[in-house]
Design a protein around this motif. Structure first.
Motif: not given
Length: 145
Positions: A7-12, A46-53, A118-120
């Motif tokens: 899943k894609i994190s909403q913050s991303v 957790e298989q979530t796409v998150v921002k890399e600091e 890409e879609t999100e």
């Protein structure tokens, strides 16, 4: 319907939306000028796409220095592009960075999530990068996107 691996994190999604609508004169979160901005995301445990600091990424060279050698990343770049007729644009380009040395499981996980990312994020310009040293403004300018 295809199954969703991650899943894609909403913050991303929110961060990339801000990047898309930022103006060249605005300062990025890293304090750099508005002519170059980069956003890097990875898939966490957790298989979530998150921002890399990242440390201060102000240009292509500093972005290349920050990318890992053996792990894929999703990279979104906005940079100043001067066209042959002297028009200036700031394209938003999605780069799927997948080094050849990455583990096969990681490669498959990132590849299966790429289209969702890409879609999100409503990203239309997409490129594949396997060797991070090739990531330059010239490479982007020459790409057919």
């Amino acid at each position: 319907m295809a199954s969703v691996t991650c899943k894609i994190s909403q913050s991303v999604v929110d961060d990339i939306k801000k990047l898309r609508f930022s103006t060249p004169s605005q300062t990025s979160s890293s304090g750099s000028s508005g002519t170059f901005k980069a956003y890097v995301a990875f898939i966490n445990s957790e298989q979530t796409v998150v921002k890399e600091e990242l440390d201060d990424v102000t240009d292509f060279d500093s972005l290349v220095d920050e990318l890992p050698d053996n792990s894929p990343r999703y990279v979104v770049v906005s940079y100043k592009k001067v066209h042959p007729d002297q028009r200036v644009s700031y394209p938003l380009v999605f780069i799927y960075y997948c080094p050849e040395t990455a583990a096969p499981q990681q490669r498959m996980l990132y590849a299966s999530t790429q289209q969702l990312f890409e879609t999100e994020n409503k990203l239309g310009k997409s490129l594949l990068l396997q060797k991070k040293e090739e990531l330059t403004q010239n490479w982007l300018d020459e790409s057919k996107f």
